[in-house]
Every structure is written in C-alpha cells, then in structure tokens.
Write an enzyme that holds these catalytic residues in place. Sequence first.
Site, PDB file in Angstrom:
ATOM      1  N   ASP A  12     -31.557  98.874  48.487  1.00 38.23           N
ATOM      2  CA  ASP A  12     -30.776  98.549  49.966  1.00 38.23           C
ATOM      3  C   ASP A  12     -29.408  98.339  49.643  1.00 38.23           C
ATOM      4  OD1 ASP A  12     -31.393  96.078  48.608  1.00 38.23           O
ATOM      5  OD2 ASP A  12     -31.639  94.970  50.453  1.00 38.23           O
ATOM      6  N   ASP A  17     -27.026  95.620  44.188  1.00 37.43           N
ATOM      7  CA  ASP A  17     -27.541  96.938  43.907  1.00 37.43           C
ATOM      8  C   ASP A  17     -26.660  97.969  43.360  1.00 37.43           C
ATOM      9  OD1 ASP A  17     -30.223  96.886  46.091  1.00 37.43           O
ATOM     10  OD2 ASP A  17     -28.496  95.639  46.843  1.00 37.43           O
ATOM     11  N   ASN A  42     -30.648  94.455  52.945  1.00 31.29           N
ATOM     12  CA  ASN A  42     -29.052  94.002  53.212  1.00 31.29           C
ATOM     13  C   ASN A  42     -28.510  94.482  54.203  1.00 31.29           C
ATOM     14  OD1 ASN A  42     -29.394  92.422  50.677  1.00 31.29           O
ATOM     15  ND2 ASN A  42     -28.774  93.993  49.499  1.00 31.29           N
ATOM     16  N   THR A 128     -35.027  97.357  44.126  1.00 35.73           N
ATOM     17  CA  THR A 128     -34.111  96.052  44.098  1.00 35.73           C
ATOM     18  C   THR A 128     -33.861  95.740  45.378  1.00 35.73           C
ATOM     19  OG1 THR A 128     -32.226  97.472  44.204  1.00 35.73           O
ATOM     20  CG2 THR A 128     -32.618  96.578  41.782  1.00 35.73           C
ATOM     21  N   PHE A 169     -34.816  86.349  49.102  1.00 32.19           N
ATOM     22  CA  PHE A 169     -34.546  87.420  50.115  1.00 32.19           C
ATOM     23  C   PHE A 169     -35.628  88.510  50.028  1.00 32.19           C
ATOM     24  CE2 PHE A 169     -32.589  91.385  51.926  1.00 32.19           C
ATOM     25  CZ  PHE A 169     -32.477  90.832  53.196  1.00 32.19           C
ATOM     26  N   ASN A 170     -35.547  89.336  48.819  1.00 32.17           N
ATOM     27  CA  ASN A 170     -36.466  90.535  48.927  1.00 32.17           C
ATOM     28  C   ASN A 170     -37.879  90.241  49.201  1.00 32.17           C
ATOM     29  OD1 ASN A 170     -34.361  91.944  48.302  1.00 32.17           O
ATOM     30  ND2 ASN A 170     -34.754  92.021  45.825  1.00 32.17           N
ATOM     31  N   HIS A 242     -27.725  89.801  41.022  1.00 32.34           N
ATOM     32  CA  HIS A 242     -29.284  89.699  40.806  1.00 32.34           C
ATOM     33  C   HIS A 242     -29.729  91.106  40.211  1.00 32.34           C
ATOM     34  CE1 HIS A 242     -29.387  85.858  42.983  1.00 32.34           C
ATOM     35  NE2 HIS A 242     -28.675  86.582  43.851  1.00 32.34           N
ATOM     36  N   ASP A 243     -29.646  92.106  41.251  1.00 28.57           N
ATOM     37  CA  ASP A 243     -29.994  93.431  40.792  1.00 28.57           C
ATOM     38  C   ASP A 243     -29.765  93.894  39.556  1.00 28.57           C
ATOM     39  OD1 ASP A 243     -31.231  93.126  43.317  1.00 28.57           O
ATOM     40  OD2 ASP A 243     -29.813  94.568  44.364  1.00 28.57           O
TER      41      ASP A 243
END
Length: 319
Positions: A12, A17, A42, A128, A169-170, A242-243
Amino acid sequence: MENRRNILMDCDPGIDDAAALCVAAAHPEAFRILGISTVAGNQTIETVTENALRLTQFFGLDVPVAQGAKVPLTRPAKTAADIHGKNGLGDVEIPKTDRKAVSDNAVVFLRDQIMGLPKGERVTLVPTGPLTNIALLLKVFPEVRERVEEIVLMGGGACKGNVTPVSEFNIFADPEAASIVFESGLPVVMCGLDVTGKCGVDRETAKELAGSGKKIARAVGSMIQFYLNSPAYRNRPAAYVHDAATFLYLLHPEIFRGERMPVSVDCSDGITRGMTICDARPTRPEGEYHTLVLLDADEKKFLEYLVEAVHMLDARLDG
Ligand code: BDR
Ligand code: CA
C-alpha cells in the site's frame, strides 16, 4: 540467477513500502519479482495503485501491477495521510507513467502468477500492507498453499502498537484478514514493531540521501524526511522504515533475531482489537510453531544495507 526467490509483493505504497520496493529492485540477483498487488491502507486503493505503477517505472522494474481490495474484509478503510502525505509518498512527486494496472482483481492475479510457475517452483509472498488480499487468496484459492514457500510480512508486534497501545497499523486495518493469514498454517515471518523499531533512518542520513544528486537517493531521502517531519516523529532521532525489514531480512537474515511462537489476532471490538498476541511464555504448550516473530535487528547493519541498496539502484539505473 538460479538461486533467486520468486516474489509477489502485496503493498500500500506508502513511504516505507516504496523503500522496501527499492531494496528489492536493487537486488535482482536475489529476487525475481513476479508482480505487485495493491491494497487500500496508507492511502485509497486508487492512490496506492498509481504509486505502485509509478514506482515500478522509477525503480526500473518491468513487472505487472494488479489492483486489489478497496476495503478491509469487514470494515471501512482508514488511511494514514498524516504519516504518508496526501499522495501516500510523503508528497514527493514520482514521475508520471503510462503504465496501467493489468487487473483490478489482485486475488485472481496472485493465483494466476502462483499457479503459472513452472512445476516445482514456489513463491515468497511479501505483504507490507493490510492482509486483505492475502487472506482472500488463501480462502478462495487454497490450491496456492503448496506453492507458497513462506509469507514474510510487515505487521503486528509482540509487545508494541502504533495505532493503539497494542495494535499495529497493518493488522489493525484488517484484523480478520490477518487472523486468516496467521491461522493458515503456512510459514510466516512476522516483521513487527519489535524489530522494525530497530530499522530506522536517522535525520542526518535522510538529509544526505535527499541532498544527493542521484534520483533514487533523493526520492527515498525526501520521503523519509517527510516521515521525520510528521507529528509521529516529532523529537525522535530516526524514522522507522518498517516495510524494508521484509526484504532486508530475506537478504541478510543473520542481522535479525527472532523466535518461533504461536501468534493469534484479536478480532474483538474491544480496546485490544488488532493486537497480535504472541505467546512467548517459557511454559507455552510445546509445538512446531509456524510463525517466526522477529524481535531484534542490528540497527547499524540495517541502515548500512538500506543505504547501500539505494546507491546500488542509482548506480545501475545511471549506467
Ligand atoms: C505499517 O503501517 C504503514 O503505515 C506502513 O507502510 C507500514 O506497512 C507500519 O505500522
Ligand atoms: Ca505499508
């Protein structure tokens, strides 16, 4: 090239990402990217799909992009424009492209890519974003299961949250989907907040990248600077990318530490909705746990390999 992993990325984009895709694009010797699917997260599905299309062209990747789920399995979608900007990429303008999504049904696209692999080959799924597409894929087309080598995802946390005190979040975006994935019995590597808290880019490095005369470094650095200027990172020395932990784990598992344990997802409507409950008790029931929860990473090495990937991609696209 025989040792390359077949990869399907579900994302996303999203600043991190984009950074993750940059790492994958920088390492064609390690990854054979079969395609990219998008999921609302996102930003809206239209925006993240446009971003994925632009990013593939920008990173020199000739891979199909398919548009996926507009909304989570059971709830309305919520975006994260406060952290990723109106355009989802920290308001950094990635050049327009004529490329179009090859399909608006990512689940069928993923099935076709997986089942179209030569006999004996398998794929690594790298989600992700929210897990909506992946859950649907596993439920609707269970025949893909035996062709999936592992699922290396960004999401969750053993002891941490970012949207709520306990939810990331994810996973929070679509807990029902996440639950299907964690309960699938397939090998999962969970790159959650415990480890991504070690996957940061400091202000100095972001500035250096953004100030570089090279287009990939400039874009990635500027996106990370947007992160650093967002309210979430006020007074913090580094932004978590993060991703990117997913592909860096695949490239350099030796810089990560994790533990296999049972993981379940809270799908209730209570204050712990979206929590990934990781059973780290020494007294937990014995078993062959199929989820590897990453808990730690070598921060310096992570940053070194991330920056290296950005420069490698710039050098390749220049030459
Ligand atoms: C995750 O949420 C999104 O905002 C990021 O792209 C990342 O996938 C981190 O919690
Ligand atoms: Ca993401």
